[in-house]
Design an enzyme around this catalytic site. Structure first.
Site, mmCIF file in Angstrom:
data_model
loop_
_atom_site.group_PDB
_atom_site.id
_atom_site.type_symbol
_atom_site.label_atom_id
_atom_site.label_comp_id
_atom_site.label_asym_id
_atom_site.label_seq_id
_atom_site.Cartn_x
_atom_site.Cartn_y
_atom_site.Cartn_z
ATOM 1 N N ARG A 26 -2.475 21.993 23.307
ATOM 2 C CA ARG A 26 -2.250 22.965 24.384
ATOM 3 C C ARG A 26 -1.546 22.358 25.596
ATOM 4 O O ARG A 26 -1.807 22.758 26.729
ATOM 5 C CB ARG A 26 -3.557 23.598 24.858
ATOM 6 C CG ARG A 26 -4.219 24.501 23.854
ATOM 7 C CD ARG A 26 -3.591 25.897 23.894
ATOM 8 N NE ARG A 26 -4.205 26.733 22.868
ATOM 9 C CZ ARG A 26 -5.212 27.565 23.110
ATOM 10 N NH1 ARG A 26 -5.661 27.722 24.323
ATOM 11 N NH2 ARG A 26 -5.730 28.263 22.129
ATOM 12 N N ARG A 39 5.304 33.931 31.660
ATOM 13 C CA ARG A 39 4.314 34.909 31.193
ATOM 14 C C ARG A 39 4.254 36.153 32.065
ATOM 15 O O ARG A 39 3.770 37.192 31.636
ATOM 16 C CB ARG A 39 2.929 34.246 31.103
ATOM 17 C CG ARG A 39 2.684 33.513 29.813
ATOM 18 C CD ARG A 39 2.406 34.446 28.640
ATOM 19 N NE ARG A 39 0.999 34.841 28.604
ATOM 20 C CZ ARG A 39 0.555 36.060 28.819
ATOM 21 N NH1 ARG A 39 1.400 37.028 29.103
ATOM 22 N NH2 ARG A 39 -0.728 36.328 28.761
HETATM 23 O O1 CP3 Z 1 -1.088 23.146 21.426
HETATM 24 C C1 CP3 Z 1 -0.085 23.777 21.801
HETATM 25 O O2 CP3 Z 1 0.405 23.640 22.942
HETATM 26 C C2 CP3 Z 1 0.641 24.661 20.812
HETATM 27 C C3 CP3 Z 1 0.359 26.049 20.902
HETATM 28 C C4 CP3 Z 1 -1.013 26.545 20.487
HETATM 29 C C5 CP3 Z 1 -1.607 27.706 21.058
HETATM 30 N N1 CP3 Z 1 -2.745 27.972 20.368
HETATM 31 C C6 CP3 Z 1 -1.048 28.489 22.163
HETATM 32 C C7 CP3 Z 1 -1.903 29.461 22.884
HETATM 33 C C8 CP3 Z 1 -1.862 26.094 19.485
HETATM 34 C C9 CP3 Z 1 -1.754 24.867 18.588
HETATM 35 C C10 CP3 Z 1 -2.941 27.012 19.426
HETATM 36 C C11 CP3 Z 1 -4.019 26.884 18.438
HETATM 37 C C12 CP3 Z 1 -5.142 27.808 18.502
HETATM 38 N N2 CP3 Z 1 -5.137 29.125 18.836
HETATM 39 C C13 CP3 Z 1 -6.440 27.479 18.094
HETATM 40 C C14 CP3 Z 1 -6.848 26.131 17.574
HETATM 41 C C15 CP3 Z 1 -7.124 25.151 18.648
HETATM 42 C C16 CP3 Z 1 -8.355 25.452 19.435
HETATM 43 O O3 CP3 Z 1 -8.213 25.832 20.593
HETATM 44 O O4 CP3 Z 1 -9.458 25.315 18.880
HETATM 45 C C17 CP3 Z 1 -7.239 28.625 18.250
HETATM 46 C C18 CP3 Z 1 -8.710 28.738 17.947
HETATM 47 C C19 CP3 Z 1 -6.401 29.665 18.720
HETATM 48 C C20 CP3 Z 1 -6.781 31.074 18.977
HETATM 49 C C21 CP3 Z 1 -6.544 31.460 20.381
HETATM 50 N N3 CP3 Z 1 -5.296 31.629 20.938
HETATM 51 C C22 CP3 Z 1 -7.520 31.774 21.362
HETATM 52 C C23 CP3 Z 1 -9.013 31.729 21.146
HETATM 53 C C24 CP3 Z 1 -6.828 32.122 22.509
HETATM 54 C C25 CP3 Z 1 -7.425 32.656 23.778
HETATM 55 C C26 CP3 Z 1 -7.989 31.608 24.627
HETATM 56 C C27 CP3 Z 1 -6.949 31.158 25.602
HETATM 57 O O5 CP3 Z 1 -6.827 29.964 25.822
HETATM 58 O O6 CP3 Z 1 -6.310 32.049 26.176
HETATM 59 C C28 CP3 Z 1 -5.434 31.988 22.249
HETATM 60 C C29 CP3 Z 1 -4.318 32.224 23.190
HETATM 61 C C30 CP3 Z 1 -3.333 31.126 23.363
HETATM 62 N N4 CP3 Z 1 -2.836 30.325 22.371
HETATM 63 C C31 CP3 Z 1 -2.695 30.766 24.590
HETATM 64 C C32 CP3 Z 1 -1.793 29.737 24.284
HETATM 65 C C33 CP3 Z 1 -0.841 29.048 25.235
HETATM 66 C C34 CP3 Z 1 -2.896 31.457 25.940
HETATM 67 C C35 CP3 Z 1 -2.009 32.652 25.925
HETATM 68 C C36 CP3 Z 1 -1.617 33.171 27.276
HETATM 69 O O7 CP3 Z 1 -2.367 34.006 27.813
HETATM 70 O O8 CP3 Z 1 -0.550 32.819 27.768
#
Ligand code: CP3
Length: 352
Positions: A26, A39
């Site tokens: 992330r 965003r």
């Molecule tokens: O690592 C990176 O920078 C690459 C991009 C990436 C994202 N999600 C972008 C994202 C990666 C590798 C993920 C993996 C991901 N997504 C996982 C596995 C890693 C972990 O956290 O355990 C999981 C479980 C998800 C599912 C997910 N996506 C959730 C639960 C959420 C909401 C929580 C949050 O942080 O907002 C997301 C959204 C998400 N995925 C965002 C990003 C940048 C935030 C989106 C936004 O509002 O801009």
């Protein structure tokens, strides 16, 4: 000037270079003002589905902090739209599927599409990023969710605390569970191979929800499918694979039987202890990745510096190659100054 080119790939190849490579899960996302600015004009899914924007977001943390690797901007869940899942990201609530898997018929309806056709936008983004990074010697990482963690979101419909629905399916209906896992493995293997074809030089498999299960459940219902996925990827590509069993310390004695190149660990176990469990009986040891507590990115700079210094000491004492990363993703509350300082400290460090 020392050779820092493709340090991540060289480390995954077993080389213990002058210092460990550094990247953060992330590293792109809401901790960065330049991401938040984008965003305001685009939804999360729009960013992912527009190759030029996804490429731009992927490169933002590289330009700002000088990480040794970039991870392509996408999510573990959006590829499931190519299987017929209807996904949306809600601000504050995270990902939601409006058509969760609730019956066997739902499982049978899932499509194993060709990811090049259904989620080709990520492959297009990978091509743009690889082109931009190659001459700079920065490695490019592709990824997917592990079959259990994907199933957990599909069955629950959203994030879950206890995983009751997915455990019910897995334990009470192993046959339907097998059908679901098989589809996810087949689709994910194609997706990962397509990412490599498009320019990913290394792959990470995120098993984010695996902390929900017992070692017995892991061994019986989950591990065999991770093995199958890694086996298929090994048949189709020759790039290194990192497996990340988040909150899975109690599972490491089983994880050791996997054929991944590396294992990423969280902050709940020391690098030393993880390595002794993982590498006890292996002729080719796992490369270890981790395991700074992401909370330190939100603490006073002094605390972060102490944490990084301790991690680097542990890294130096390890007998296997190591990649500096967090134990989980960068949180939106993280201090930019702390992230920058952590990267700077790793890049200034030398194994003596
Ligand atoms: O690592 C990176 O920078 C690459 C991009 C990436 C994202 N999600 C972008 C994202 C990666 C590798 C993920 C993996 C991901 N997504 C996982 C596995 C890693 C972990 O956290 O355990 C999981 C479980 C998800 C599912 C997910 N996506 C959730 C639960 C959420 C909401 C929580 C949050 O942080 O907002 C997301 C959204 C998400 N995925 C965002 C990003 C940048 C935030 C989106 C936004 O509002 O801009």
């Amino acid at each position: 000037m020392s050779n820092e080119k493709f340090l991540l790939l060289r480390t995954l190849n077993g080389e213990r270079a002058e210092r460990p490579p550094v990247w953060f899960m992330r590293q792109a996302g809401r901790s960065l003002p330049e991401y938040r600015a984008l965003r305001e004009r685009h939804s999360m899914l729009n960013l992912i589905r527009t190759p030029e924007l996804a490429a731009e977001v992927t490169l933002q943390p590289i330009e700002r902090f000088g990480f040794d690797a970039a991870i392509i901007f996408a999510d573990i869940l959006n590829p499931l739209m190519g299987m017929g899942m209807d996904l949306d990201f809600h601000d504050g609530k995270g990902p939601i599927f409006s058509n969760p898997i609730r019956t066997e018929a739902d499982i049978h309806q899932l499509i194993v599409s060709d990811p090049e056709e259904t989620v080709g936008y990520t492959m297009a983004a990978l091509k743009i990023v690889r082109e931009a990074l190659d001459k700079r010697g920065i490695s490019l990482i592709g990824f997917c969710g592990a079959p259990f963690s994907l199933a957990a979101y599909m069955v629950e419909g959203a994030s879950t605390r206890d995983g009751l629905r997915v455990k019910h399916l897995m334990i009470d209906n192993p046959e339907a569970w097998g059908v679901l896992q098989k589809k996810l493995v087949t689709y994910s293997a194609q997706y990962l191979a397509a990412q490599v074809k498009a320019g990913a030089q290394c792959l990470q498999i995120f098993d984010s929800s695996v902390g929900l299960v017992t070692p017995h459940q892991y061994r019986t219902h989950i591990l065999p499918w991770v093995k199958e996925l890694i086996g298929l990827v090994r048949e189709r590509t020759d790039v290194p694979v990192i497996y990340f069993p988040f909150n899975g310390d109690g599972l490491l004695a089983d994880v050791t039987t996997l054929e991944s190149t590396g294992v990423s660990i969280d902050w709940r176990i020391s690098l030393h202890d993880a390595s002794s469990i993982l590498n006890r009986h292996r002729s080719v040891p796992f490369v270890l990745q981790g395991n700074l507590d992401p909370a330190l990115l939100c603490c006073e700079l002094r605390a972060l510096e102490e944490g990084v210094a301790m991690l680097l000491q542990e890294s130096a004492a390890l007998s296997v190659p190591h990649i500096v990363n967090l134990g989980h993703g960068v949180t939106p509350q993280s201090s930019i100054e702390n992230i920058g300082r952590a990267v700077e400290m790793v890049k200034a460090f030398r194994y003596s």
